[in-house]
Write an enzyme that holds these catalytic residues in place. Structure first.
Site, PDB file in Angstrom:
ATOM      1  N   HIS A   1      -9.235   2.850  -2.162  1.00 57.45           N
ATOM      2  CA  HIS A   1      -7.846   2.484  -1.893  1.00 57.45           C
ATOM      3  C   HIS A   1      -7.301   1.548  -2.976  1.00 57.45           C
ATOM      4  O   HIS A   1      -7.087   0.363  -2.735  1.00 57.45           O
ATOM      5  CB  HIS A   1      -7.750   1.844  -0.499  1.00 57.45           C
ATOM      6  CG  HIS A   1      -6.367   1.465  -0.092  1.00 57.45           C
ATOM      7  ND1 HIS A   1      -5.242   2.168  -0.475  1.00 57.45           N
ATOM      8  CD2 HIS A   1      -5.923   0.445   0.681  1.00 57.45           C
ATOM      9  CE1 HIS A   1      -4.175   1.577   0.045  1.00 57.45           C
ATOM     10  NE2 HIS A   1      -4.549   0.530   0.736  1.00 57.45           N
TER      11      HIS A   1
ATOM     12  N   CYS B   1       0.821  -1.214   0.000  1.00 53.77           N
ATOM     13  CA  CYS B   1       0.000   0.000   0.000  1.00 53.77           C
ATOM     14  C   CYS B   1       0.855   1.264   0.000  1.00 53.77           C
ATOM     15  O   CYS B   1       0.336   2.358  -0.223  1.00 53.77           O
ATOM     16  CB  CYS B   1      -0.944   0.019   1.199  1.00 53.77           C
ATOM     17  SG  CYS B   1      -1.972  -1.456   1.299  1.00 53.77           S
TER      18      CYS B   1
ATOM     19  N   ILE C   1     -11.970  -1.878  -1.942  1.00 50.55           N
ATOM     20  CA  ILE C   1     -11.411  -2.318  -3.228  1.00 50.55           C
ATOM     21  C   ILE C   1     -11.710  -1.242  -4.254  1.00 50.55           C
ATOM     22  O   ILE C   1     -12.820  -0.700  -4.292  1.00 50.55           O
ATOM     23  CB  ILE C   1     -12.047  -3.663  -3.629  1.00 50.55           C
ATOM     24  CG1 ILE C   1     -11.543  -4.759  -2.696  1.00 50.55           C
ATOM     25  CG2 ILE C   1     -11.755  -3.993  -5.083  1.00 50.55           C
ATOM     26  CD1 ILE C   1     -12.237  -6.091  -2.916  1.00 50.55           C
TER      27      ILE C   1
END
Lengths: 98, 385
Positions: free
Chosen positions: B326, B87, B213
């Protein structure tokens, strides 16, 4: 669970490190019920941190835990190389508040 | 001594569910926007850092994702480096681009992050996300990382530092900010009741609190000179890795401390912040790690309104991960895009008044209970908007 063996001590950076055996008992430090399934497990299931009686702490799957400071012991399916900790009501918590 | 680096242009492909979009089309959109924003052309770019985390597993394009994705916009005969840090991939690409420019070897560098997560099989996407850990240690254990946040939050609730109501309120705050952001995936307002009534995920966490998602891309042009477009100067650029056993994200504290040191400022000088809230209530941990409040004081800081859009230090004006969405490797660069707009006075209805110093924190992956990677950037407006 599998804990990969480290070649260097993570605290001091020195070599060599010695192998030792821990468990099978510990105390639940924190835990949570997961409500989302994964490839491996159908929800709900539990994971959390267990402090082993010898001191080290593990993030691991748990079973039948209902409180912090609960005593747990190692359980598993060695054939599948799968291990977790299960609540052990017959044992006095180690280092916990009972 | 290293030279200065500037964020000269930013751009995004909106985050959301885009069945017809690919890594290539989304990256192209973000890059062209950023290049235009910097008043340059793609031929001015001398080095490109391409961030993507899950494309190998989810699209099958395991290798040379950057070269493949950037070919369409004519970025091809320069160094293209493929970057992966879960991430934190996007902010890692930025960290590299800043160093390329600071070194003096390059005058214009590109950092671009893209993720294509909707692939028609949610379980496959969730499984891919679980690889942001030591898979040898976690294989078959069902260890979802949301559990770490859930346990920390339960502990904070147990000790009275936070309440369940706080978890709902910070989520509604971020949904409200997201509703003002045209690039956000979720633009609907939610009430606290709706947040708490959401599908249970882990412990006190419900679906509206967790990052979603998402498909999307973001790009940042880093230059050696300020340029003409109200350029933004990089005051600090820090990347570090996790190294401890435990419940806390200690790498986040370390990266933040190093960033304050590099910038020569403290938390009281920040005007706006974008932080990594993989679950919205994780924002509370960031308040403490940033030094915005003392340990245990995050709930009180939030209650004071300080982190709201019109507060003293607005946090996640973009909506954060739960509202903006995200798309893993795009998130870190979406934070930088948002902050550049904020510093240039171009953030529209979510504009933070008079923001001069901005802070971005982006974490990635898990190792031994700590974030595996964490980047912190501090940016400063160089001329009045």
């Amino acid at each position: 669970m599998t804990i990969p063996i480290r070649r260097v001590c993570p605290a001091c950076g020195n070599q060599p490190v010695a192998e030792t055996t821990y468990g099978p008992r510990g105390t639940v430090e924190s835990w949570v019920d997961l409500q989302v399934s994964t490839d491996a497990y159908q929800a709900p299931y539990q994971v959390g941190f267990v402090t082993l009686s010898e001191g080290p702490r593990l993030f691991t799957r748990l079973e039948s835990v209902r409180s912090r400071d609960q005593a747990v012991r190692l359980a598993g399916e060695p054939d599948r190389d799968t291990y977790w900790f299960v609540a052990d009501p017959t044992t006095t918590p180690i280092g916990g508040q009972g | 001594m290293t030279g200065d680096a500037y964020v000269a242009g930013v751009g995004m492909h909106p985050f959301g569910r885009w069945p017809d979009a690919s890594m290539r089309t989304m990256a192209s959109e973000a890059v062209l926007q950023a290049v235009g924003d910097a008043q340059l052309t793609v031929r001015d770019i001398q080095v490109a850092y391409f961030a993507n985390s899950l494309g190998g597993l989810l699209t099958g394009q395991e290798s040379i994702r950057g070269q493949v994705s950037l070919h369409d916009v004519g970025i091809r005969d320069i160094p293209i480096i493929n970057v992966e840090n879960a991430c934190a991939s996007g902010s890692t690409a930025l960290w590299l681009a800043i160093r390329a420019v600071r070194s003096g070897e390059f005058r214009v560098a590109l950092a671009v992050g893209v993720e294509k997560m909707f692939v028609g099989d949610t379980q496959r996407t969730l499984s891919a996300l679980q690889t942001a850990a030591d898979t040898e240690a976690t294989a078959g254990q069902g260890l979802q990382f949301v559990a770490l946040y859930a346990m920390r939050l339960e502990e904070a609730i147990r000790t009275g530092a936070l309440t369940t109501e706080h978890l709902a309120k910070v989520t509604t705050k971020n949904k409200r900010n997201g509703s003002l952001n045209p690039y956000a995936q979720f633009r609907k307002l939610m009430t606290e009741g709706e947040v708490l009534a959401g599908r249970p995920i882990a412990g006190p966490l419900t679906l509206p609190m967790v990052s979603a998602i998402s498909d999307g891309a973001a790009a940042v042009i880093v230059t050696a000179s300020p340029g003409s477009n109200g350029a933004v100067r990089v005051r600090a650029s820090v990347l570090s890795s996790g190294a401890v056993d435990g419940l806390g994200e200690l790498v986040v504290r370390r990266a933040i401390a190093l960033a304050y040191e590099e910038a020569g400022i403290g938390p009281e000088e920040l005007n706006v912040a974008e932080v990594h809230d993989a679950v919205s209530p994780a924002e509370f941990f960031r308040y403490e790690e940033m030094g915005l409040c003392p340990a245990g004081g995050a709930g009180e800081l939030f209650d004071s309104g300080a982190t709201g859009l019109s507060g003293r230090i607005p946090v996640n004006p973009s909506g954060g991960l739960s509202a903006r969405g995200h798309p893993v490797a795009a998130t870190g660069l979406a934070q930088i895009s948002e902050l550049a707009w904020q510093l240039r006075g171009q953030a529209g209805a979510r504009q933070v008044t008079g923001a001069r110093i901005a802070f971005a924190q982006n974490s990635g992956g898990w190792l031994d209970g700590d974030a595996a990677a964490c980047a912190v950037h501090i940016l400063e407006a160089t001329n009045a908007a």
